[in-house]
Write a protein that holds these residues in place. Structure first.
Motif, PDB file in Angstrom:
ATOM      1  N   GLY A   1       0.817  -1.220   0.000  1.00 18.24           N
ATOM      2  CA  GLY A   1       0.000   0.000   0.000  1.00 18.24           C
ATOM      3  C   GLY A   1       0.842   1.257   0.000  1.00 18.24           C
ATOM      4  N   VAL A   2       1.872   1.283   0.829  1.00 19.06           N
ATOM      5  CA  VAL A   2       2.761   2.448   0.876  1.00 19.06           C
ATOM      6  C   VAL A   2       3.437   2.649  -0.480  1.00 19.06           C
ATOM      7  N   LEU A   3       3.929   1.570  -1.053  1.00 17.16           N
ATOM      8  CA  LEU A   3       4.618   1.670  -2.345  1.00 17.16           C
ATOM      9  C   LEU A   3       3.671   2.090  -3.467  1.00 17.16           C
ATOM     10  N   GLU A   4       2.448   1.560  -3.467  1.00 22.98           N
ATOM     11  CA  GLU A   4       1.505   1.935  -4.533  1.00 22.98           C
ATOM     12  C   GLU A   4       1.114   3.403  -4.421  1.00 22.98           C
ATOM     13  N   ARG A   5       0.945   3.900  -3.190  1.00 22.43           N
ATOM     14  CA  ARG A   5       0.610   5.324  -3.028  1.00 22.43           C
ATOM     15  C   ARG A   5       1.765   6.211  -3.445  1.00 22.43           C
ATOM     16  N   MET A   6       2.989   5.817  -3.103  1.00 26.53           N
ATOM     17  CA  MET A   6       4.145   6.616  -3.518  1.00 26.53           C
ATOM     18  C   MET A   6       4.280   6.619  -5.036  1.00 26.53           C
ATOM     19  N   ALA A   7       4.099   5.464  -5.647  1.00 24.59           N
ATOM     20  CA  ALA A   7       4.195   5.381  -7.113  1.00 24.59           C
ATOM     21  C   ALA A   7       3.104   6.213  -7.769  1.00 24.59           C
ATOM     22  N   THR A   8       1.877   6.102  -7.272  1.00 23.87           N
ATOM     23  CA  THR A   8       0.763   6.846  -7.857  1.00 23.87           C
ATOM     24  C   THR A   8       0.965   8.343  -7.720  1.00 23.87           C
ATOM     25  N   THR A   9       1.306   8.789  -6.519  1.00 29.73           N
ATOM     26  CA  THR A   9       1.535  10.222  -6.293  1.00 29.73           C
ATOM     27  C   THR A   9       2.693  10.716  -7.159  1.00 29.73           C
ATOM     28  N   GLY A  10       3.775   9.963  -7.189  1.00 32.94           N
ATOM     29  CA  GLY A  10       4.931  10.360  -7.991  1.00 32.94           C
ATOM     30  C   GLY A  10       4.611  10.445  -9.472  1.00 32.94           C
ATOM     31  N   LEU A  11       3.841   9.491  -9.979  1.00 32.21           N
ATOM     32  CA  LEU A  11       3.479   9.513 -11.393  1.00 32.21           C
ATOM     33  C   LEU A  11       2.589  10.706 -11.743  1.00 32.21           C
ATOM     34  N   VAL A  12       1.696  11.069 -10.830  1.00 29.96           N
ATOM     35  CA  VAL A  12       0.863  12.258 -11.070  1.00 29.96           C
ATOM     36  C   VAL A  12       1.736  13.507 -11.086  1.00 29.96           C
ATOM     37  N   ILE A  13       2.660  13.605 -10.148  1.00 31.50           N
ATOM     38  CA  ILE A  13       3.519  14.793 -10.054  1.00 31.50           C
ATOM     39  C   ILE A  13       4.377  14.960 -11.308  1.00 31.50           C
ATOM     40  N   VAL A  14       4.902  13.850 -11.840  1.00 36.31           N
ATOM     41  CA  VAL A  14       5.770  13.970 -13.017  1.00 36.31           C
ATOM     42  C   VAL A  14       4.991  13.969 -14.331  1.00 36.31           C
ATOM     43  N   GLY A  15       3.660  13.982 -14.236  1.00 40.03           N
ATOM     44  CA  GLY A  15       2.834  14.092 -15.431  1.00 40.03           C
ATOM     45  C   GLY A  15       2.669  12.797 -16.210  1.00 40.03           C
ATOM     46  N   GLN A  16       2.835  11.665 -15.557  1.00 36.36           N
ATOM     47  CA  GLN A  16       2.712  10.367 -16.218  1.00 36.36           C
ATOM     48  C   GLN A  16       1.589   9.536 -15.584  1.00 36.36           C
ATOM     49  N   ALA A  17       0.442  10.171 -15.375  1.00 39.92           N
ATOM     50  CA  ALA A  17      -0.679   9.510 -14.706  1.00 39.92           C
ATOM     51  C   ALA A  17      -1.138   8.259 -15.450  1.00 39.92           C
TER      52      ALA A  17
ATOM     53  N   ILE B   1      -5.218  12.323  -5.427  1.00 44.73           N
ATOM     54  CA  ILE B   1      -5.592  13.662  -4.933  1.00 44.73           C
ATOM     55  C   ILE B   1      -4.368  14.383  -4.392  1.00 44.73           C
ATOM     56  N   VAL B   2      -3.571  13.696  -3.593  1.00 37.51           N
ATOM     57  CA  VAL B   2      -2.353  14.323  -3.035  1.00 37.51           C
ATOM     58  C   VAL B   2      -1.395  14.713  -4.161  1.00 37.51           C
ATOM     59  N   GLY B   3      -1.235  13.840  -5.150  1.00 39.95           N
ATOM     60  CA  GLY B   3      -0.366  14.158  -6.288  1.00 39.95           C
ATOM     61  C   GLY B   3      -0.869  15.347  -7.083  1.00 39.95           C
ATOM     62  N   PHE B   4      -2.191  15.406  -7.291  1.00 36.92           N
ATOM     63  CA  PHE B   4      -2.783  16.520  -8.039  1.00 36.92           C
ATOM     64  C   PHE B   4      -2.593  17.836  -7.287  1.00 36.92           C
ATOM     65  N   ILE B   5      -2.812  17.816  -5.986  1.00 37.13           N
ATOM     66  CA  ILE B   5      -2.624  19.034  -5.180  1.00 37.13           C
ATOM     67  C   ILE B   5      -1.161  19.491  -5.265  1.00 37.13           C
ATOM     68  N   ALA B   6      -0.236  18.544  -5.124  1.00 39.96           N
ATOM     69  CA  ALA B   6       1.189  18.900  -5.211  1.00 39.96           C
ATOM     70  C   ALA B   6       1.512  19.465  -6.581  1.00 39.96           C
ATOM     71  N   LEU B   7       0.978  18.870  -7.620  1.00 35.42           N
ATOM     72  CA  LEU B   7       1.223  19.351  -8.981  1.00 35.42           C
ATOM     73  C   LEU B   7       0.688  20.764  -9.168  1.00 35.42           C
ATOM     74  N   GLN B   8      -0.468  21.069  -8.592  1.00 36.35           N
ATOM     75  CA  GLN B   8      -1.041  22.420  -8.695  1.00 36.35           C
ATOM     76  C   GLN B   8      -0.187  23.436  -7.946  1.00 36.35           C
ATOM     77  N   ILE B   9       0.402  23.017  -6.835  1.00 36.06           N
ATOM     78  CA  ILE B   9       1.288  23.915  -6.068  1.00 36.06           C
ATOM     79  C   ILE B   9       2.573  24.166  -6.853  1.00 36.06           C
ATOM     80  N   ILE B  10       3.102  23.132  -7.469  1.00 37.87           N
ATOM     81  CA  ILE B  10       4.358  23.248  -8.224  1.00 37.87           C
ATOM     82  C   ILE B  10       4.194  24.126  -9.458  1.00 37.87           C
TER      83      ILE B  10
END
Length: 128
Positions: A61-77, A118-127
């Protein structure tokens, strides 16, 4: 600054995601209904259920959330589909044995992906 925001988002996603998933699973539990002799419907408290925990679930679960958030942040959703596929294929044999376990797996996974997205999207909007 972008790296710091990304790191914070990954930490928030992975650490607080556990609480989100547990909360959703608690909401989704089934409460059996009983009828009294006089015909009134009574909602009985849930009996302590036999918890079947899939091995390694917390780490996955931790790894899937990190991967998902990271992929959203780098624009590879779109690559999140790969994360979902890998997790599902890895659990396929275990999920076929017990419908209750597979339902819990699906609910937990969707809650986890939603939170991480959601966390990845929020971070992406801040960046941006």
């Amino acid at each position: 600054m972008d790296i710091l925001i990304s790191i914070i988002a990954l930490l928030v996603s992975s650490v607080f995601g556990w609480a989100v998933v547990e909360g959703v699973l608690a909401i989704a539990r089934v409460v059996p209904e009983e009828t009294k002799d006089d015909g009134d419907l009574v909602i009985s408290p849930p009996a302590p259920a036999k918890k079947h925990v899939l091995r390694g679930g917390a780490v996955i679960g931790v790894l899937e959330r990190m991967a998902t958030t990271g992929l959203v942040i780098v624009g590879q959703a779109g690559l999140i589909a790969m994360v979902v596929a890998i997790k599902s294929l890895g659990r396929w044999a275990e999920l076929q044995d017990d419908p209750a376990v597979s339902e819990r797996f699906i609910i937990g996974s969707l809650a986890s992906y939603l939170w991480a997205g959601i966390v990845g999207f929020i971070a992406l909007q801040i960046i941006v």
